[in-house]
Design an enzyme around this catalytic site. Structure first.
Site, PDB file in Angstrom:
ATOM      1  N   HIS A  73      -4.114   3.634   2.350  1.00 55.47           N
ATOM      2  CA  HIS A  73      -4.150   3.040   1.011  1.00 55.47           C
ATOM      3  C   HIS A  73      -5.526   2.469   0.754  1.00 55.47           C
ATOM      4  O   HIS A  73      -6.155   1.915   1.658  1.00 55.47           O
ATOM      5  CB  HIS A  73      -3.081   1.958   0.828  1.00 55.47           C
ATOM      6  CG  HIS A  73      -3.002   0.970   1.938  1.00 55.47           C
ATOM      7  ND1 HIS A  73      -2.434   1.284   3.164  1.00 55.47           N
ATOM      8  CD2 HIS A  73      -3.409  -0.317   2.041  1.00 55.47           C
ATOM      9  CE1 HIS A  73      -2.501   0.232   3.956  1.00 55.47           C
ATOM     10  NE2 HIS A  73      -3.103  -0.762   3.300  1.00 55.47           N
ATOM     11  N   ASN A  79      -8.548  -0.577   4.780  1.00 51.61           N
ATOM     12  CA  ASN A  79      -8.462  -1.022   6.167  1.00 51.61           C
ATOM     13  C   ASN A  79      -8.009   0.149   7.035  1.00 51.61           C
ATOM     14  O   ASN A  79      -7.137   0.922   6.627  1.00 51.61           O
ATOM     15  CB  ASN A  79      -7.470  -2.181   6.292  1.00 51.61           C
ATOM     16  CG  ASN A  79      -7.971  -3.441   5.617  1.00 51.61           C
ATOM     17  OD1 ASN A  79      -9.143  -3.784   5.747  1.00 51.61           O
ATOM     18  ND2 ASN A  79      -7.105  -4.117   4.885  1.00 51.61           N
ATOM     19  N   GLU A 132      -2.066  -3.156   7.833  1.00 50.62           N
ATOM     20  CA  GLU A 132      -0.669  -3.527   8.111  1.00 50.62           C
ATOM     21  C   GLU A 132       0.309  -2.381   7.852  1.00 50.62           C
ATOM     22  O   GLU A 132       1.354  -2.316   8.495  1.00 50.62           O
ATOM     23  CB  GLU A 132      -0.274  -4.745   7.262  1.00 50.62           C
ATOM     24  CG  GLU A 132      -0.915  -6.023   7.778  1.00 50.62           C
ATOM     25  CD  GLU A 132      -0.625  -7.219   6.894  1.00 50.62           C
ATOM     26  OE1 GLU A 132       0.086  -7.055   5.889  1.00 50.62           O
ATOM     27  OE2 GLU A 132      -1.143  -8.301   7.207  1.00 50.62           O
ATOM     28  N   VAL A 133       0.000  -1.563   6.853  1.00 48.40           N
ATOM     29  CA  VAL A 133       0.929  -0.488   6.497  1.00 48.40           C
ATOM     30  C   VAL A 133       0.323   0.841   6.959  1.00 48.40           C
ATOM     31  O   VAL A 133      -0.798   1.182   6.558  1.00 48.40           O
ATOM     32  CB  VAL A 133       1.196  -0.462   4.980  1.00 48.40           C
ATOM     33  CG1 VAL A 133       2.149   0.681   4.621  1.00 48.40           C
ATOM     34  CG2 VAL A 133       1.759  -1.798   4.507  1.00 48.40           C
ATOM     35  N   ASP A 141      -0.153  -4.339  -5.978  1.00 54.16           N
ATOM     36  CA  ASP A 141       0.147  -4.955  -4.690  1.00 54.16           C
ATOM     37  C   ASP A 141       1.173  -6.073  -4.891  1.00 54.16           C
ATOM     38  O   ASP A 141       1.116  -6.831  -5.866  1.00 54.16           O
ATOM     39  CB  ASP A 141      -1.138  -5.532  -4.068  1.00 54.16           C
ATOM     40  CG  ASP A 141      -0.964  -5.845  -2.589  1.00 54.16           C
ATOM     41  OD1 ASP A 141      -1.553  -5.127  -1.761  1.00 54.16           O
ATOM     42  OD2 ASP A 141      -0.239  -6.816  -2.267  1.00 54.16           O
ATOM     43  N   ILE A 142       2.094  -6.192  -3.965  1.00 55.31           N
ATOM     44  CA  ILE A 142       3.167  -7.184  -4.077  1.00 55.31           C
ATOM     45  C   ILE A 142       2.632  -8.612  -3.900  1.00 55.31           C
ATOM     46  O   ILE A 142       3.272  -9.572  -4.361  1.00 55.31           O
ATOM     47  CB  ILE A 142       4.274  -6.862  -3.036  1.00 55.31           C
ATOM     48  CG1 ILE A 142       5.609  -7.421  -3.476  1.00 55.31           C
ATOM     49  CG2 ILE A 142       3.896  -7.334  -1.643  1.00 55.31           C
ATOM     50  CD1 ILE A 142       6.788  -6.855  -2.698  1.00 55.31           C
ATOM     51  N   HIS A 158      -7.307  -0.371  -1.508  1.00 54.93           N
ATOM     52  CA  HIS A 158      -7.110  -1.536  -2.374  1.00 54.93           C
ATOM     53  C   HIS A 158      -8.151  -1.478  -3.489  1.00 54.93           C
ATOM     54  O   HIS A 158      -9.333  -1.248  -3.214  1.00 54.93           O
ATOM     55  CB  HIS A 158      -7.349  -2.835  -1.599  1.00 54.93           C
ATOM     56  CG  HIS A 158      -6.403  -3.082  -0.473  1.00 54.93           C
ATOM     57  ND1 HIS A 158      -5.360  -3.993  -0.562  1.00 54.93           N
ATOM     58  CD2 HIS A 158      -6.346  -2.572   0.776  1.00 54.93           C
ATOM     59  CE1 HIS A 158      -4.719  -4.028   0.600  1.00 54.93           C
ATOM     60  NE2 HIS A 158      -5.288  -3.181   1.426  1.00 54.93           N
TER      61      HIS A 158
HETATM   62  P1  5GP Z   1      -3.307  -3.584   4.554  1.00 53.65           P
HETATM   63  O1  5GP Z   1      -3.448  -4.884   5.270  1.00 53.65           O
HETATM   64  O2  5GP Z   1      -2.441  -2.598   5.315  1.00 53.65           O
HETATM   65  O3  5GP Z   1      -4.628  -2.998   4.139  1.00 53.65           O
HETATM   66  O4  5GP Z   1      -2.603  -3.906   3.179  1.00 53.65           O
HETATM   67  C1  5GP Z   1      -1.235  -3.735   2.939  1.00 53.65           C
HETATM   68  C2  5GP Z   1      -0.951  -4.258   1.551  1.00 53.65           C
HETATM   69  O5  5GP Z   1       0.320  -3.814   1.161  1.00 53.65           O
HETATM   70  C3  5GP Z   1      -0.969  -5.784   1.441  1.00 53.65           C
HETATM   71  O6  5GP Z   1      -1.931  -6.185   0.470  1.00 53.65           O
HETATM   72  C4  5GP Z   1       0.477  -6.118   1.015  1.00 53.65           C
HETATM   73  O7  5GP Z   1       0.552  -7.187   0.109  1.00 53.65           O
HETATM   74  C5  5GP Z   1       0.942  -4.811   0.403  1.00 53.65           C
HETATM   75  N1  5GP Z   1       2.377  -4.573   0.490  1.00 53.65           N
HETATM   76  C6  5GP Z   1       3.142  -4.706   1.609  1.00 53.65           C
HETATM   77  N2  5GP Z   1       4.419  -4.377   1.339  1.00 53.65           N
HETATM   78  C7  5GP Z   1       4.441  -4.030   0.017  1.00 53.65           C
HETATM   79  C8  5GP Z   1       5.504  -3.589  -0.839  1.00 53.65           C
HETATM   80  O8  5GP Z   1       6.662  -3.446  -0.456  1.00 53.65           O
HETATM   81  N3  5GP Z   1       5.167  -3.312  -2.135  1.00 53.65           N
HETATM   82  C9  5GP Z   1       3.876  -3.457  -2.589  1.00 53.65           C
HETATM   83  N4  5GP Z   1       3.666  -3.165  -3.888  1.00 53.65           N
HETATM   84  N5  5GP Z   1       2.862  -3.872  -1.806  1.00 53.65           N
HETATM   85  C10 5GP Z   1       3.153  -4.156  -0.509  1.00 53.65           C
END
Ligand code: 5GP
Length: 125
Positions: free
Chosen positions: A110, A97, A105-106, A39-40, A112
């Site tokens: 995915h 999520n 968010e994405v 994760d970034i 985690h």
């Molecule tokens: P969500 O809130 O959708 O469950 O988590 C999205 C995750 O994607 C977050 O933890 C965020 O830090 C990670 N993320 C967002 N953009 C990028 C990216 O460009 N590269 C990587 N490696 N992680 C990302």
């Protein structure tokens, strides 16, 4: 902004770009069904995201439309990532999520994987 998990898949999302190799990632594992990368913005000493290679918005989409092979392959890949990182004995946490209330968010499914320290209670109370 949080994802509306009822929307159709949008292949302009950031993880689709990572899968196509248009954006770099720190890869941990890859097979026919899944890609895992750091994760970034890590929330634990180890914070890896495992994504299916297919175009699925969320757990809802994947569990409804994924083939048996895609689902089995993805679930096994998550286990393999944890096992390969020697996390079985110390333990780890998986979190997916899905949709607005979860703050997804994405809009590409995915999971985690958090590890590397005692992770505390499951949700902020
Ligand atoms: P969500 O809130 O959708 O469950 O988590 C999205 C995750 O994607 C977050 O933890 C965020 O830090 C990670 N993320 C967002 N953009 C990028 C990216 O460009 N590269 C990587 N490696 N992680 C990302």
């Amino acid at each position: 902004m949080s994802v509306d998990a009822t929307q159709p898949y949008d292949d302009r999302n950031i993880f689709a770009k990572i899968l196509r190799g248009e954006i770099p990632c720190r890869k941990v594992y890859e097979d026919d069904f899944a890609l895992a990368f750091h994760d970034i913005n890590p929330q634990a000493p180890m914070h890896v995201l495992v994504i299916p290679k297919g175009a699925f918005v969320s757990w809802d989409d994947f569990s409804a439309k994924g083939t048996e092979a895609e689902i089995a392959g993805f679930v096994r890949a998550v286990g393999t990532v944890a096992r390969d990182a020697r996390l079985v004995a110390p333990g780890y946490r998986l979190l997916a999520n899905a949709g607005t209330d979860s703050h997804q968010e994405v809009p590409h499914l995915h999971v985690h994987l958090f590890a590397g320290r005692p992770l505390g209670p499951m949700l902020v109370r």
